[in-house]
Design an enzyme around this catalytic site. Structure first.
Site, PDB file in Angstrom:
ATOM      1  N   SER A 171       7.166-108.271  50.712  1.00  0.00           N
ATOM      2  CA  SER A 171       7.086-106.869  50.581  1.00  0.00           C
ATOM      3  C   SER A 171       7.381-106.951  52.381  1.00  0.00           C
ATOM      4  CB  SER A 171       6.442-106.463  50.726  1.00  0.00           C
ATOM      5  OG  SER A 171       6.032-104.422  51.068  1.00  0.00           O
ATOM      6  N   ASP A 267      13.658-100.509  43.770  1.00  0.00           N
ATOM      7  CA  ASP A 267      11.944-100.831  44.459  1.00  0.00           C
ATOM      8  C   ASP A 267      11.655 -99.941  44.073  1.00  0.00           C
ATOM      9  OD1 ASP A 267      10.729-101.333  45.993  1.00  0.00           O
ATOM     10  OD2 ASP A 267      11.425-103.445  46.358  1.00  0.00           O
ATOM     11  N   HIS A 334       8.117-103.905  43.124  1.00  0.00           N
ATOM     12  CA  HIS A 334       7.968-103.618  44.245  1.00  0.00           C
ATOM     13  C   HIS A 334       7.195-105.268  44.500  1.00  0.00           C
ATOM     14  CE1 HIS A 334       8.427-103.868  48.141  1.00  0.00           C
ATOM     15  NE2 HIS A 334       6.937-103.638  48.367  1.00  0.00           N
TER      16      HIS A 334
END
Length: 391
Positions: A171, A267, A334
């Protein structure tokens, strides 16, 4: 004697528990404080370090933790009292798995490397560098210094002798892996094989449901607050506004170091925050859809499909260059490399009959190239698990 036996028995049980969980103790980098390399609250940076062994003793993977960003004094002050802004609140042990896993059967290519998890406590993807500290809020915007202090410390601990090295992240940490990739390469020995891996860090310069780009405005606030401009790749900032250099699609074209991108076409963080951010979804029509694509209307699904089209265009610098790798699945997820289940597990996501661990390992060692794009709809890949949010 009996008490001594009981004591040893307890210690043995404790050791088994610790080893069994793969818990890696925290290292506080106190020496960085004098250099001004500190978390938002001024506390020392921290990382977890599991030493390499055997054939991996001179191989290093530095993985940066994710956790979003803060855009103003209020949001950064709120983080200051959590582990995302202060090492005082970080858990003392961290279980390593997935790309950091220490077991050969679940992480065959990297299990015996020196594996480092860099904790994230600056809110800027390790790009902040503001000298002044406002006495009213006492916030330190020093993410870039934190990153360099950790790298320098690892170099002194043996990384200067690296034969193989990876800079990776999840991330916001995966974005940092892209932004710092070429610098990482330059610091390490020229004889080393050095590559970077971004897991769910390919945030796109997308158009949202209002027709604007909320995410660009958001990143402009991050860059302005943290003084990120001077830490971003000059190859990008010399051509465009610094906030646009928070988007990998604008940075990757001029990157010299090989990069592998692991990302979900749908995502889950980007669907929520790039496509349909709450700030532009005034009537909350997207509230249910963006959390569960099965709850989207036909019109919303068409818009979601359009987001994938935006993602595909943004990824063109990756799949147009042979040295780069791409694992783009059609999951609503994610961060997919942080757990053994999604990294290499029997029920983990697959693209072109390959698990993520196989694709990355083969690419890193040059056994085979991997640039694969999944089928086009959010329900087309049966190997996609429920939403994964490792970080």
């Amino acid at each position: 004697m009996e008490k001594l036996k009981q004591c040893w028995s307890s210690l043995l049980v404790l050791a088994v528990v610790v080893i069994g969980t793969g818990a890696v103790p925290i290292t506080y980098l106190q020496s960085a404080v004098a250099k001004g390399a500190v978390c938002l609250d001024g506390s020392a940076p921290a990382y977890h370090f599991d030493k390499g062994f055997g054939s991996g003793v001179n191989n290093w993977i530095v993985h940066m933790e994710g956790g979003g960003w803060c855009t103003d004094v209020a949001s950064c002050s709120a983080r200051k009292n959590t582990m995302k802004g202060s090492s005082k609140f970080m858990n003392k042990d961290f279980g390593f798995s997935g790309i950091l896993g220490g077991k050969q059967n679940t992480n065959p290519d990297f299990y015996n490397w020196n594996r480092i998890k860099v904790r994230y406590c600056d809110g800027s993807s390790f790009t902040g560098n503001v000298e002044a500290v406002n006495p009213a809020n006492k916030l330190f915007f020093r993410g870039a210094r934190v990153w360099r202090a950790v790298i320098d410390d690892l170099m002194a601990k043996g990384m200067k002798n690296a034969q193989n090295a990876i800079l990776s992240g999840c991330s916001a940490g995966a974005l940092a892996a892209i932004l710092h990739c070429d610098t990482f390469r330059a610091i390490l020995p020229p004889t080393a094989r050095v590559k970077c891996v971004s897991d769910a860090g390919y945030f796109i310069h997308g158009t949202d449901i209002s027709g604007g780009s909320y995410i660009q405005t958001y990143y402009s606030k991050v860059v302005a607050l943290h003084g990120s401009a001077k830490s971003l790749p000059v190859s990008c900032t010399s051509k465009m506004k610094p906030e646009l250099c928070f988007f990998p699609q604008n940075v990757v074209p001029s990157m010299r170091t090989p990069l592998f991108v692991i990302n979900a076409a749908f995502d889950s963080w980007q669907i929520k925050n790039v496509l349909a951010p709450t700030a532009v979804d005034k009537r909350k029509e997207w509230k249910n859809c963006k959390l569960d694509l099965k709850k989207c209307t036909a019109a919303q699904l068409k818009t979601v499909q359009g987001f994938r089209d935006q993602m595909m265009r943004a990824l063109s610098p990756v799949h147009s260059t042979p040295s780069r790798g791409l694992f783009l699945d059609s999951c609503h997820a994610h961060c997919q490399g942080g757990s053994a289940a999604s990294w290499s597990g029997a029920k983990g996501p697959q693209v072109a009959n390959s698990k993520i661990s196989q694709a990355v390992g083969n690419w890193f060692y040059g056994r085979s190239a991997f640039q694969k794009i999944d089928c086009p709809s959010p329900i087309c890949n049966p190997t996609c698990p429920a939403i994964s949010t490792d970080e």
